[in-house]
Design a protein around this motif. Sequence first.
Motif, PDB file in Angstrom:
ATOM      1  N   ALA A 120      35.102 -48.720-147.678  1.00  0.00           N
ATOM      2  CA  ALA A 120      35.929 -49.026-146.519  1.00  0.00           C
ATOM      3  C   ALA A 120      35.848 -50.475-146.063  1.00  0.00           C
ATOM      4  O   ALA A 120      36.515 -50.841-145.095  1.00  0.00           O
ATOM      5  CB  ALA A 120      35.536 -48.098-145.366  1.00  0.00           C
ATOM      6  N   TYR A 121      35.057 -51.314-146.713  1.00  0.00           N
ATOM      7  CA  TYR A 121      34.896 -52.691-146.250  1.00  0.00           C
ATOM      8  C   TYR A 121      35.058 -53.678-147.396  1.00  0.00           C
ATOM      9  O   TYR A 121      35.053 -53.297-148.571  1.00  0.00           O
ATOM     10  CB  TYR A 121      33.521 -52.873-145.586  1.00  0.00           C
ATOM     11  CG  TYR A 121      32.347 -52.640-146.506  1.00  0.00           C
ATOM     12  CD1 TYR A 121      31.733 -53.706-147.171  1.00  0.00           C
ATOM     13  CD2 TYR A 121      31.838 -51.363-146.720  1.00  0.00           C
ATOM     14  CE1 TYR A 121      30.650 -53.499-148.017  1.00  0.00           C
ATOM     15  CE2 TYR A 121      30.761 -51.145-147.560  1.00  0.00           C
ATOM     16  CZ  TYR A 121      30.169 -52.220-148.207  1.00  0.00           C
ATOM     17  OH  TYR A 121      29.102 -52.019-149.049  1.00  0.00           O
ATOM     18  N   ASP A 122      35.194 -54.913-147.053  1.00  0.00           N
ATOM     19  CA  ASP A 122      35.267 -55.995-148.033  1.00  0.00           C
ATOM     20  C   ASP A 122      33.853 -56.210-148.576  1.00  0.00           C
ATOM     21  O   ASP A 122      32.933 -56.547-147.830  1.00  0.00           O
ATOM     22  CB  ASP A 122      35.796 -57.263-147.358  1.00  0.00           C
ATOM     23  CG  ASP A 122      35.978 -58.425-148.336  1.00  0.00           C
ATOM     24  OD1 ASP A 122      35.401 -58.374-149.442  1.00  0.00           O
ATOM     25  OD2 ASP A 122      36.692 -59.380-147.990  1.00  0.00           O
ATOM     26  N   LEU A 123      33.675 -56.028-149.870  1.00  0.00           N
ATOM     27  CA  LEU A 123      32.331 -56.090-150.462  1.00  0.00           C
ATOM     28  C   LEU A 123      31.711 -57.481-150.368  1.00  0.00           C
ATOM     29  O   LEU A 123      30.504 -57.621-150.556  1.00  0.00           O
ATOM     30  CB  LEU A 123      32.384 -55.646-151.926  1.00  0.00           C
ATOM     31  CG  LEU A 123      32.986 -54.263-152.199  1.00  0.00           C
ATOM     32  CD1 LEU A 123      32.843 -53.914-153.674  1.00  0.00           C
ATOM     33  CD2 LEU A 123      32.332 -53.204-151.323  1.00  0.00           C
ATOM     34  N   ALA A 124      32.534 -58.487-150.101  1.00  0.00           N
ATOM     35  CA  ALA A 124      32.015 -59.852-149.967  1.00  0.00           C
ATOM     36  C   ALA A 124      31.715 -60.209-148.514  1.00  0.00           C
ATOM     37  O   ALA A 124      31.255 -61.322-148.233  1.00  0.00           O
ATOM     38  CB  ALA A 124      33.020 -60.853-150.549  1.00  0.00           C
ATOM     39  N   ALA A 125      31.987 -59.268-147.594  1.00  0.00           N
ATOM     40  CA  ALA A 125      31.824 -59.559-146.170  1.00  0.00           C
ATOM     41  C   ALA A 125      30.352 -59.547-145.773  1.00  0.00           C
ATOM     42  O   ALA A 125      29.582 -58.681-146.209  1.00  0.00           O
ATOM     43  CB  ALA A 125      32.604 -58.557-145.331  1.00  0.00           C
ATOM     44  N   GLU A 126      29.962 -60.509-144.943  1.00  0.00           N
ATOM     45  CA  GLU A 126      28.608 -60.565-144.398  1.00  0.00           C
ATOM     46  C   GLU A 126      28.547 -59.767-143.093  1.00  0.00           C
ATOM     47  O   GLU A 126      29.568 -59.588-142.423  1.00  0.00           O
ATOM     48  CB  GLU A 126      28.200 -62.027-144.157  1.00  0.00           C
ATOM     49  CG  GLU A 126      28.138 -62.874-145.416  1.00  0.00           C
ATOM     50  CD  GLU A 126      27.012 -62.456-146.367  1.00  0.00           C
ATOM     51  OE1 GLU A 126      26.194 -61.581-145.991  1.00  0.00           O
ATOM     52  OE2 GLU A 126      26.960 -63.002-147.467  1.00  0.00           O
TER      53      GLU A 126
END
Length: 795
Positions: free
Chosen positions: A305-311
Motif C-alpha cells: 500500500a505504500y511507495d517502497l522508496a518512501a522514508e
Amino acid sequence: MHSAKFKRWLMLVCAALVLAAGMPAGMGAVARAETAVQLGVSAGINGEYKEAGMVPVQVKVSNAGPDVEGDLVVATGNQGNNTFSVAYYQPISVAQGASKKVTITVPGSEIRPDSYVALMKNNQVLVQTPVGGRSVPADTLMVGVLAEDPDTANFLGVLPKASFSNEVRVLPMKPEQVPTAGAQLRVVDLLVLNNFALDTLNEQQIQAVRDWTRSGGMLVLAGGAQYSKTAGALADLSPVNVQGVTQMQSLASLAIDKNKPVELNAPFTVSTSTLKNNGKALFSEANQPIFAAGSAGEGKVLYAAYDLAAEPVASWAGNSRLWSEVLTKAFGSSLKTYRGSFMDEVWPLSQASERIPALKIPEVGWFALFFGIYALIAGPILYYILRIKRKQSYMWAIVPILAVVTGIGIFSFGAMQRGTGVLVHQTGYVEVKGDGQANAHVVTAMFVPTSGDYRVTIAGQGQTQPLVERSRAEAVPTIWASLQPNHTDVDFRDVEFWSMRKVATEQTVADAGAFVSGLSYENGLLTGAVTNKTKFALKDVKVISGNQVQSFPEMAPGATLQVKLSFQPSAQLQLRPGQIQRLSSLILPQQAAGNSYVYENTREQSMVQVLETRRGAAMQAVQVMIAGWTSDPIIGASVKGQEIHTDNLSLVTSDLSIKPSKGGSVFYPPGTLDVVMTGSNVPVKDNGDGFIMPAGDISFDVRLQPEGKKLQISTLYLYTWSADNTPFDKQVYNWKTKAFDAYDKVFANNTMDIGKMGAYVSEDGILRLKMSHAFPDERHIGIPNVSVEGKVINP
C-alpha cells in the motif's frame, strides 16, 4: 623446356592446394569489416542471467560508415575449436551515421564463454564481439525492478539468511529491457513495479508481464499515492481494489521485531483498498490492508500500500526482516526458484520423437521373401538355365547385377513405405491448469527424404530452440533460428537425405480448457464426476490417487467420468521418493509388465518420464490427478515449401481438486498444502525435495488453510522423512505458550487430533515445526508431508 615449365606450374598448384588444406576450417567465411560498425552488447538484465529459460541479448549497432545490411547473429553452443551449434539471428539494415537497438532471445543454457554477437552477410562475419555477461546459480532469486528510483528494492538483497537461504540479485530495469513475450521475461523470478508509469511500456510488453504472471511469475504492485499509474492495465491482477489514499499515523503492525518499531515523524501516505474475493490481507493497519496477496492463474501477486522508496520505512532497520516474512506469506514455496534446464525437461520427449511410426522397419517376412527369391534365382534357377545354355561363365556378371537389382528393390520398398514427403512427428506433455490454460512441452521431429535446406516454423510464443547433436558444430553454424513475436523459424542447412532434425518448445496454450472435478472424500472412498472441458480427445485415461488407479478407455471433449477409488489418508501420507510406484507402471501397466527385461523404452514410456521427472518429489507425486493420451496437435508446425505427413502423440495431465462432501467433509492430501522453510540457525542448501544442513535446526511453516477456504480441522497427519534416514529431533510450536514442545507430546502415530489444534495451529492456520540434528556431517531433511481431514466452515 615445356616439360620443365609444366612441372614448375604443377608444383605451384600443389603447394597452393596444400596451403589451402592447412587453413583452419571456416577461415574463408570470415571477412572483417572496417571498424565503422560497432556493436554494444548486454546479456540478460544488466549483464546477469540464469541458464534456465531464455536470455535477452540486447545489441546496439552503430554505423559510422556506408549503409550496411545483413543478419545480426548470436552464435551459441561453442563445441571447442571455435565451432558453434546454432545461430540465433534477426535481419538488420543500418544507414550511414545511424544506430539501432535489437534484442535477440537465446537459451541461457547455450551461452558459452566464447559465444559471440556478429553482423554477418552471406555467411561472412563483418564485425563481432563477445556476448559477455555473467551466469548466476540456478537457485538465485532474480528480482527485476521497474521504479522511478533505481534503488527502490535494494533491501531485498539483504534478506536474513536464517529465513531465506537463497542468494538474491536485485536488478533495476529500464522500460526497453522488458521483453514482448512472457516466456522471455523468465530472466527474472520476481518483478517489482513501484511508482512506475506502466503506460511507458507498449501493449506487447504489458501483455508479456501479464502472461508471465499468469504462467507462474511473482509480481509485486506498489506505489502508494502513485499506485494507479503503476498498476495501470494490470490492476485486474491485483488482490485488492484501490480506492484512494490516506495518511497513517502509525505502522505498528509491521514491526515483527518489537525491538525495532517503525518510528514515523510525520503522517505516512498509503493507498486505501478493499480485498477482492481471491485476496488475503497479510498485514493491516487501521483496518486497511498494508500488504495483501492473491493468485493470478498459476502466478501470485503481492500488493503493497505504500511507495517502497518512501522514508522512513525504506531505511528502517526492520525492513528486510519484514519483507522476508511478507514474501514467505505471499509466495510460499514459489520462492523455491530452482528450475532444471530446458533440456532436462524435454529429453524424454526428444527420445520419443525419434520413434516415428511411419519409419518402422519392414516386417521380417518381406525381407525373407526378397532374399528367398534372390537366393532361388541366383542359385538353382540361374545355374540350371546357364548350364543348359552352356553359359556358366555368365554367372560372374549376372549374379552381381541381380544383387544390385535386389538391393534397389529393397531400397525402393523401404522408400515407398516412408513416402516421398517430409515426415513430421510431434510428441508432447501437457499440464492442464484450472484457469483454462495449459503448459505444454513439445518436441517436433522432422525426417527428410532428400538432402537440402529446410525451414521449420513453430507457431506461438514461448521458449523454442533446435535440439542439436553435440557432434554438429561449424565455424558458421548450419542451424539458424529466428524468434518472432508469434512464431519461431528454424533453418536447417545442408541436411543429409534420410536424416532427422528436432525442435523443442515450451508454450502456454491459452485455449486449452480445464477438467472440472466433482470429487469428494468420505468414508474411505474418493467418489464423484470428472468432466472433460478441454479441447483434447483422450484415450487410455487414468485417474490416479497415490498408488490407486481407475482406468477408462476414452474421454471425449464434454464427456464425464464417474470415479470410485479407495482413499485412505494414512496410506497416502507415507508415500515419498523410493516408496511411490513408478507412474509409468500406473499409466502404462501393460507396457511396464511386458517391458520388464527390455532396456529400451517404448515411445509412450519415454514420454511418461517427463511426468515422473516433474512430479518426482513426494509432495507432487501423491496428488489426485488425471492422465490420458491425445493424437490432437498441440503446437502448430510446418515445413516451408514441403508436403508433410504428420503424426502426433501427447500425454495430457491435470491435478484434480477434492471438494467437500455433502456434509462438508473434506480431505487435503500431501502436496496440496504449502510447506515453507522459515528459518535456520545454520546455513542450509535447498536440493528440491528438502534441505542439506550441518548440525543445527531448521523450521517449517505449514499453511493449513487453502486459499479462499476456512477449515475446521478434525485430524492432521504429519510424516517427516530423510533421504539418508537421519533421526531428526522434532518439535512443534505452541502458539499459546510461545514456545516449542516435544513432537511426541503433540502427535501420536503421526496424527494430531482436534483437541490439540487450539494450541498448535495458529488463528490464521499455521502449523510450525522445528527439526534438528547434532551429527558432525551434513544431513538431509525432506520437506514434511502434511494432510488434513475436516470440514469447510467458510468456503
